[in-house]
Design an enzyme around this catalytic site. Sequence first.
Site, PDB file in Angstrom:
ATOM      1  N   ASP A  70       0.785  -1.232   0.000  1.00 58.55           N
ATOM      2  CA  ASP A  70       0.000   0.000   0.000  1.00 58.55           C
ATOM      3  C   ASP A  70       0.822   1.290   0.000  1.00 58.55           C
ATOM      4  O   ASP A  70       0.263   2.385  -0.101  1.00 58.55           O
ATOM      5  CB  ASP A  70      -0.962   0.008   1.208  1.00 58.55           C
ATOM      6  CG  ASP A  70      -0.245  -0.268   2.531  1.00 58.55           C
ATOM      7  OD1 ASP A  70       0.905   0.188   2.722  1.00 58.55           O
ATOM      8  OD2 ASP A  70      -0.845  -0.955   3.395  1.00 58.55           O
TER       9      ASP A  70
ATOM     10  N   HIS B  71       6.655  -7.957  -1.317  1.00 53.06           N
ATOM     11  CA  HIS B  71       5.500  -8.372  -2.122  1.00 53.06           C
ATOM     12  C   HIS B  71       5.126  -7.305  -3.160  1.00 53.06           C
ATOM     13  O   HIS B  71       4.011  -7.309  -3.681  1.00 53.06           O
ATOM     14  CB  HIS B  71       4.305  -8.710  -1.229  1.00 53.06           C
ATOM     15  CG  HIS B  71       4.502  -9.989  -0.456  1.00 53.06           C
ATOM     16  ND1 HIS B  71       3.664 -10.414   0.540  1.00 53.06           N
ATOM     17  CD2 HIS B  71       5.468 -10.938  -0.545  1.00 53.06           C
ATOM     18  CE1 HIS B  71       4.102 -11.573   1.040  1.00 53.06           C
ATOM     19  NE2 HIS B  71       5.194 -11.903   0.404  1.00 53.06           N
TER      20      HIS B  71
ATOM     21  N   CYS C 295       5.448   0.059 -25.602  1.00 52.23           N
ATOM     22  CA  CYS C 295       5.934  -1.075 -26.418  1.00 52.23           C
ATOM     23  C   CYS C 295       4.769  -1.908 -26.956  1.00 52.23           C
ATOM     24  O   CYS C 295       4.989  -2.819 -27.748  1.00 52.23           O
ATOM     25  CB  CYS C 295       6.893  -1.951 -25.606  1.00 52.23           C
ATOM     26  SG  CYS C 295       6.057  -3.130 -24.518  1.00 52.23           S
TER      27      CYS C 295
ATOM     28  N   GLY D  20       2.286  -7.151  13.038  1.00 54.78           N
ATOM     29  CA  GLY D  20       1.094  -7.205  12.185  1.00 54.78           C
ATOM     30  C   GLY D  20       1.124  -8.263  11.112  1.00 54.78           C
ATOM     31  O   GLY D  20       0.468  -8.123  10.084  1.00 54.78           O
ATOM     32  N   THR D  21       1.844  -9.352  11.358  1.00 53.19           N
ATOM     33  CA  THR D  21       1.813 -10.451  10.391  1.00 53.19           C
ATOM     34  C   THR D  21       1.464 -11.756  11.092  1.00 53.19           C
ATOM     35  O   THR D  21       1.901 -11.995  12.221  1.00 53.19           O
ATOM     36  CB  THR D  21       3.144 -10.583   9.619  1.00 53.19           C
ATOM     37  OG1 THR D  21       3.034 -11.663   8.682  1.00 53.19           O
ATOM     38  CG2 THR D  21       4.347 -10.801  10.514  1.00 53.19           C
TER      39      THR D  21
HETATM   40  P1  OAD Z   1      -2.606 -11.707   7.731  1.00 53.28           P
HETATM   41  O1  OAD Z   1      -3.985 -11.257   7.397  1.00 53.28           O
HETATM   42  O2  OAD Z   1      -2.272 -13.126   7.493  1.00 53.28           O
HETATM   43  O3  OAD Z   1      -2.291 -11.388   9.269  1.00 53.28           O
HETATM   44  C1  OAD Z   1      -2.574 -10.128   9.816  1.00 53.28           C
HETATM   45  C2  OAD Z   1      -2.022 -10.089  11.221  1.00 53.28           C
HETATM   46  O4  OAD Z   1      -2.196  -8.775  11.702  1.00 53.28           O
HETATM   47  C3  OAD Z   1      -2.697 -11.035  12.214  1.00 53.28           C
HETATM   48  O5  OAD Z   1      -1.708 -11.732  12.944  1.00 53.28           O
HETATM   49  C4  OAD Z   1      -3.480 -10.090  13.140  1.00 53.28           C
HETATM   50  O6  OAD Z   1      -3.562 -10.565  14.475  1.00 53.28           O
HETATM   51  C5  OAD Z   1      -2.621  -8.854  13.055  1.00 53.28           C
HETATM   52  N1  OAD Z   1      -3.311  -7.574  13.360  1.00 53.28           N
HETATM   53  C6  OAD Z   1      -4.614  -7.258  13.200  1.00 53.28           C
HETATM   54  N2  OAD Z   1      -4.832  -5.987  13.570  1.00 53.28           N
HETATM   55  C7  OAD Z   1      -3.647  -5.490  13.984  1.00 53.28           C
HETATM   56  C8  OAD Z   1      -3.214  -4.218  14.468  1.00 53.28           C
HETATM   57  N3  OAD Z   1      -4.064  -3.202  14.631  1.00 53.28           N
HETATM   58  N4  OAD Z   1      -1.909  -4.079  14.795  1.00 53.28           N
HETATM   59  C9  OAD Z   1      -1.034  -5.103  14.652  1.00 53.28           C
HETATM   60  N5  OAD Z   1      -1.393  -6.306  14.189  1.00 53.28           N
HETATM   61  C10 OAD Z   1      -2.675  -6.507  13.856  1.00 53.28           C
HETATM   62  O7  OAD Z   1      -1.601 -10.714   6.942  1.00 53.28           O
HETATM   63  P2  OAD Z   1      -0.060 -10.940   6.561  1.00 53.28           P
HETATM   64  O8  OAD Z   1       0.650 -11.723   7.600  1.00 53.28           O
HETATM   65  O9  OAD Z   1       0.485  -9.618   6.172  1.00 53.28           O
HETATM   66  O10 OAD Z   1       0.491 -11.984   0.289  1.00 53.28           O
HETATM   67  O11 OAD Z   1      -0.219 -11.819   5.253  1.00 53.28           O
HETATM   68  C11 OAD Z   1       0.929 -12.192   4.567  1.00 53.28           C
HETATM   69  C12 OAD Z   1       0.649 -12.280   3.081  1.00 53.28           C
HETATM   70  O12 OAD Z   1      -0.498 -13.120   2.852  1.00 53.28           O
HETATM   71  C13 OAD Z   1       0.229 -10.966   2.443  1.00 53.28           C
HETATM   72  O13 OAD Z   1       1.329 -10.150   2.110  1.00 53.28           O
HETATM   73  C14 OAD Z   1      -0.476 -11.427   1.202  1.00 53.28           C
HETATM   74  C15 OAD Z   1      -1.333 -12.482   1.866  1.00 53.28           C
HETATM   75  O14 OAD Z   1      -1.872 -13.437   1.050  1.00 53.28           O
HETATM   76  C16 OAD Z   1       0.300 -11.910  -1.037  1.00 53.28           C
HETATM   77  O15 OAD Z   1      -0.702 -11.436  -1.512  1.00 53.28           O
HETATM   78  C17 OAD Z   1       1.428 -12.474  -1.849  1.00 53.28           C
END
Ligand code: OAD
Length: 272
Positions: A109, A124, A174, A209-210
């Site tokens: 983003d 990504h 192109c 946040g992952t």
């Molecule tokens: P996820 O949706 O798998 O996980 C989001 C995480 O953020 C969870 O562990 C939540 O508990 C946490 N969370 C929620 N609200 C929050 C907040 N306010 N502060 C901190 N944490 C919070 O997302 P990602 O781990 O980013 O890939 O997902 C990884 C990849 O899977 C993405 O980049 C995307 C997706 O499919 C592709 O599209 C290639």
Amino acid sequence: MTQAAVDAAAKRICASGRVVVLTGAGVSAESGIDTFRDIGGLWERFDPDEVATASGWLRFLISKPWEAIEFLSGLREVFARARPNPGHEALAELERLGHLRAVITQNVDGLHQEAGSERVIEIHGTFTRRRCMDCGLRETLSREAFVEDLDVMIAKLGSYLVSHPAHVLRRCACGGLFRADIVHFGEEVHDLPEAVKEVREAEVMIVCGTSGVVYPAAGLPGQAKDNGAFLVEVNPEPTELSAIADLNIQAGAGAALPALVRAVRERLATRT
Ligand code: OAD
């Protein structure tokens, strides 16, 4: 969130010149961008095999134009409104304070850069760039230009009998078709060697946040630990990575990261 955990993390950060952060969708949740795997997340509403693979996406545009309009309109609304939140801003400040070498993000983003972070490794990819599928030319675009592109696609999907992606996608000089410069499922991530180098050299790694389920990003914290780094997790929920973290700050990024940077600033001030 306990202040003791925040203070302990701040102490480590202040003692180290090599801090790196890995962020995921949770960091942008408080900017109004849905996460993928939380309740109500994007993958509950759309099938990732359909919309998150490169060939699936092109097929989706042609075979299900009305669903594609729904998907793109949702994306448009979110991106038109999204602004960096205090979590993004805190990381930018930590870099300015000289205590953050890089943000490695899975987010597409552009909000880390908008908040002022200079060194962002977008493994990504990003929606703020388009890439020609033929010649590989990359063009940077503002968030506003990305939203305009979405408007054009939505209008074309709504008014044409779409039988080929060329009816919807913008063309390169192109003659090739542009796509968003993001990483679809099954594609190689961007800048992985650069990310791995940062992680291997890190003395402190903050993971925020992952969910830690998508590789290779999910493997980076383990690599940092193997090289002796101190691992801090910031997340309101336990994740796949919680067990290997040395410290868990159980809170949202918008509260926890500013608290952490405040504690760092206070420590640095008492040093001088
Ligand atoms: P996820 O949706 O798998 O996980 C989001 C995480 O953020 C969870 O562990 C939540 O508990 C946490 N969370 C929620 N609200 C929050 C907040 N306010 N502060 C901190 N944490 C919070 O997302 P990602 O781990 O980013 O890939 O997902 C990884 C990849 O899977 C993405 O980049 C995307 C997706 O499919 C592709 O599209 C290639």
